[in-house]
Scaffold this active site. Structure first.
Site, short mmCIF file in Angstrom:
data_model
loop_
_atom_site.label_atom_id
_atom_site.label_comp_id
_atom_site.label_asym_id
_atom_site.label_seq_id
_atom_site.Cartn_x
_atom_site.Cartn_y
_atom_site.Cartn_z
N ARG A 188 0.82 -1.22 0.00
CA ARG A 188 0.00 0.00 0.00
C ARG A 188 0.85 1.27 0.00
O ARG A 188 0.46 2.28 0.58
CB ARG A 188 -0.96 0.03 1.21
CG ARG A 188 -2.06 -0.99 1.17
CD ARG A 188 -3.25 -0.49 0.36
NE ARG A 188 -4.22 -1.57 0.18
CZ ARG A 188 -5.33 -1.70 0.90
NH1 ARG A 188 -5.64 -0.82 1.81
NH2 ARG A 188 -6.14 -2.70 0.65
N ARG A 243 -3.37 6.64 1.19
CA ARG A 243 -3.90 7.86 1.80
C ARG A 243 -2.97 8.56 2.79
O ARG A 243 -3.22 9.70 3.16
CB ARG A 243 -5.24 7.55 2.48
CG ARG A 243 -6.35 7.34 1.47
CD ARG A 243 -7.54 6.64 2.09
NE ARG A 243 -7.19 5.27 2.43
CZ ARG A 243 -8.02 4.38 2.94
NH1 ARG A 243 -9.26 4.73 3.23
NH2 ARG A 243 -7.64 3.16 3.18
N ARG A 265 -6.30 11.39 -5.93
CA ARG A 265 -7.56 10.68 -5.74
C ARG A 265 -8.73 11.65 -5.82
O ARG A 265 -9.78 11.34 -6.40
CB ARG A 265 -7.56 9.97 -4.39
CG ARG A 265 -8.74 9.06 -4.17
CD ARG A 265 -8.55 8.38 -2.83
NE ARG A 265 -9.63 7.49 -2.47
CZ ARG A 265 -10.84 7.89 -2.10
NH1 ARG A 265 -11.15 9.16 -2.05
NH2 ARG A 265 -11.75 6.99 -1.76
N ASP A 276 -6.77 -2.87 -7.58
CA ASP A 276 -7.31 -3.51 -6.38
C ASP A 276 -7.64 -4.96 -6.69
O ASP A 276 -7.97 -5.29 -7.84
CB ASP A 276 -8.58 -2.78 -5.89
CG ASP A 276 -8.90 -3.17 -4.46
OD1 ASP A 276 -8.36 -2.55 -3.55
OD2 ASP A 276 -9.67 -4.13 -4.27
N TYR A 291 -14.88 -12.12 -0.55
CA TYR A 291 -15.60 -10.87 -0.85
C TYR A 291 -16.79 -11.13 -1.77
O TYR A 291 -17.84 -10.52 -1.64
CB TYR A 291 -14.65 -9.84 -1.48
CG TYR A 291 -13.65 -9.29 -0.48
CD1 TYR A 291 -13.97 -8.21 0.34
CD2 TYR A 291 -12.39 -9.86 -0.33
CE1 TYR A 291 -13.07 -7.72 1.28
CE2 TYR A 291 -11.48 -9.39 0.60
CZ TYR A 291 -11.83 -8.32 1.41
OH TYR A 291 -10.95 -7.84 2.34
C1 LIG Z 1 -8.18 -7.31 0.80
C2 LIG Z 1 -7.56 -6.40 -0.25
C3 LIG Z 1 -8.25 -5.37 -0.96
N1 LIG Z 1 -7.31 -4.80 -1.81
C4 LIG Z 1 -6.10 -5.41 -1.67
C5 LIG Z 1 -6.26 -6.45 -0.72
C6 LIG Z 1 -5.19 -7.45 -0.34
C7 LIG Z 1 -4.13 -6.88 0.53
C8 LIG Z 1 -4.58 -6.52 1.92
O1 LIG Z 1 -4.92 -7.43 2.67
O2 LIG Z 1 -4.53 -5.32 2.22
C9 LIG Z 1 -4.86 -5.16 -2.39
C10 LIG Z 1 -4.55 -3.79 -2.81
N2 LIG Z 1 -5.28 -2.66 -2.70
C11 LIG Z 1 -4.61 -1.60 -3.23
C12 LIG Z 1 -3.40 -2.08 -3.78
C13 LIG Z 1 -2.48 -1.21 -4.60
C14 LIG Z 1 -1.07 -1.43 -4.54
C15 LIG Z 1 -0.37 -1.07 -3.24
O3 LIG Z 1 0.00 0.13 -3.08
O4 LIG Z 1 -0.10 -1.97 -2.43
C16 LIG Z 1 -3.33 -3.45 -3.50
C17 LIG Z 1 -2.22 -4.45 -3.79
C18 LIG Z 1 -5.05 -0.20 -3.27
C19 LIG Z 1 -6.13 0.24 -2.36
N3 LIG Z 1 -7.32 -0.42 -2.10
C20 LIG Z 1 -8.09 0.36 -1.29
C21 LIG Z 1 -7.39 1.57 -1.00
C22 LIG Z 1 -7.93 2.73 -0.20
C23 LIG Z 1 -8.92 3.41 -1.11
C24 LIG Z 1 -9.01 4.91 -0.98
O5 LIG Z 1 -8.18 5.64 -1.54
O6 LIG Z 1 -10.01 5.32 -0.38
C25 LIG Z 1 -6.17 1.50 -1.68
C26 LIG Z 1 -5.09 2.54 -1.74
C27 LIG Z 1 -9.48 0.02 -0.84
C28 LIG Z 1 -9.73 -1.36 -0.41
N4 LIG Z 1 -9.52 -2.48 -1.14
C29 LIG Z 1 -9.83 -3.59 -0.41
C30 LIG Z 1 -10.33 -3.18 0.83
C31 LIG Z 1 -10.77 -4.10 1.95
C32 LIG Z 1 -10.30 -1.78 0.84
C33 LIG Z 1 -10.83 -0.86 1.89
C34 LIG Z 1 -9.92 -0.77 3.07
C35 LIG Z 1 -9.19 0.53 3.03
O7 LIG Z 1 -9.84 1.55 2.84
O8 LIG Z 1 -7.95 0.51 3.25
C36 LIG Z 1 -9.67 -4.98 -0.88
#
Ligand SMILES: Cc1c2[nH]c(c1CCC(=O)O)Cc1[nH]c(c(CCC(=O)O)c1C)Cc1[nH]c(c(CCC(=O)O)c1C)Cc1[nH]c(c(C)c1CCC(=O)O)C2
Length: 343
Positions: free
Chosen positions: A24, A28, A37, A74, A151
């Site tokens: 990540r 944010r 964003r 994602d 999911y």
């Molecule tokens: C379970 C999972 C998801 N997404 C992901 C997983 C597996 C890894 C983990 O366990 O964290 C993987 C993921 N999600 C994102 C990336 C991008 C690459 C990186 O920088 O790592 C990667 C590799 C961006 C993201 N994916 C998400 C964000 C935040 C979104 C925003 O900008 O509001 C980002 C940067 C949103 C997301 N996406 C997901 C959830 C549960 C959420 C909400 C939780 C949160 O808000 O942090 C599903």
């Protein structure tokens, strides 16, 4: 041989300083991410707008000079491309139309049609492979089938993945059919990322830890092994990282059983234990607790050194044990990078 440090570590080389990137890393906690964003409007528009997705991927590379960039996307884009609606509730997380019956599994789109939705992701990869510094490795990724299925079945994230476990026991046939659909689509999705320029791929199995005993073998190990074998048949030598998060004892032998070149470790295992039991059979990635990016200070420096020290005698890629959180301080990330690189 490539001089990219991550590729060298993935081939088993022991480097004097471990290469470093961060789960990540585009997120944010960075003001420049929040600005892009806002420009995109919402998270999914950011994922599907190649120029902006490439921009946020590059931001942490410019700021910290990480050794790898991970494609900004994602794990839920692939299930969305199979048909179910996906949206993000502000402050809560993802929501998805559920897939819980054989009729719903059969109604999913054919894997040949996923690229209609996912082609902007491949375009992001193409932009990145042109724009990244030559020493930076580009990592593509997908969710592992079990995690993606949790999911799709629950329609949202959950602490215990209860809905997926319930379907697995009540209707094994439907559950297995869903895992198979995701497995096959994931091979094609990752293969397109590689064709577009991804040099490494990573499978995120964030909920692997809730699979126990034979279920861990059947739904974490086997689908991962199938994806890796199929990708290697199409892309010989492709380096692959597997992240069976919170697998615990399941980390032992995971690389051998799945064919992964590297196992990513969460921070529920100590680096000393992981060096003795997991790194003995190949490259590991990890595993500083992400909380240190919030708290910083001497504890951050001490624990960072501990991770580097514990994995010093084998192939290692430094990373956090899970994604950095939005409340992290960008200065703490700089301190971690400096500590890894300068001791
Ligand atoms: C379970 C999972 C998801 N997404 C992901 C997983 C597996 C890894 C983990 O366990 O964290 C993987 C993921 N999600 C994102 C990336 C991008 C690459 C990186 O920088 O790592 C990667 C590799 C961006 C993201 N994916 C998400 C964000 C935040 C979104 C925003 O900008 O509001 C980002 C940067 C949103 C997301 N996406 C997901 C959830 C549960 C959420 C909400 C939780 C949160 O808000 O942090 C599903």
């Amino acid at each position: 041989m490539s001089d990219k440090t991550i590729l060298r570590a993935l081939k088993g080389e022991v480097l004097p300083t471990p290469p470093i990137w961060m789960m990540r890393q585009a997120g944010r906690y960075l003001p420049e991410y929040r600005a892009t964003r806002a420009q995109a409007g919402d998270f999914l528009s950011l994922c599907y707008t190649p120029d902006l997705a490439a921009e946020v991927t590059l931001q942490p590379i410019r700021r910290y000079g990480f050794d790898a960039a991970i494609l900004f996307a994602d794990i839920l884009l692939l299930p969305q491309a199979l048909g179910p609606k996906l949206w993000f509730e502000t402050g809560e997380g993802p929501r998805m139309e559920t897939t819980t019956t054989m009729a719903a599994v059969k109604a999913l789109k054919s894997k040949d049609l996923i690229h209609e939705t996912l082609s902007p992701v491949y375009e992001t990869v193409r932009i990145l492979s042109r724009e990244l510094p030559r020493e930076t490795t580009l990592i593509g990724f997908a969710g592992a089938p079990w995690t993606v299925a949790t999911y799709m079945i629950a329609g949202r994230g959950s602490k215990d993945q209860g809905a997926a476990h319930a379907l697995k026991s009540a209707d094994r046939e439907t559950f297995s059919a869903l895992i198979d659909v995701i497995t096959e689509a994931t091979v094609d999705y990752l293969s397109e990322q590689v064709k577009a320029g991804a040099e490494v791929v990573k499978l995120f199995d964030s909920w692997a830890g809730s699979l126990k005993g034979a279920d861990f073998e059947d739904f974490a190990v086997k689908p991962t092994a199938r994806i890796i074998a199929a990708l290697r048949a199409r892309h010989p030598g492709l380096p692959i990282i597997a992240f069976p998060r919170e697998a615990g004892q399941g980390y032992i032998g995971f690389a051998r059983k799945t064919g992964a070149d590297c196992v990513a470790l969460d921070n529920s295992v100590t680096p000393e234990w992981a060096a003795a039991h997991v790194q003995v059979s190949g490259c590991v990635q990890g595993n500083l607790a992400p909380e240190h990016m919030v708290t910083g200070g001497e504890a951050l420096v001490r624990e960072t050194r501990k991770v580097v020290e514990a994995f010093r005698n084998g192939p290692h890629i430094f990373n956090l044990g899970h994604g950095i959180t939005p409340d992290a301080d960008p200065e703490n990330v700089a301190l971690m990078v400096q500590t890894v690189r300068n001791g």
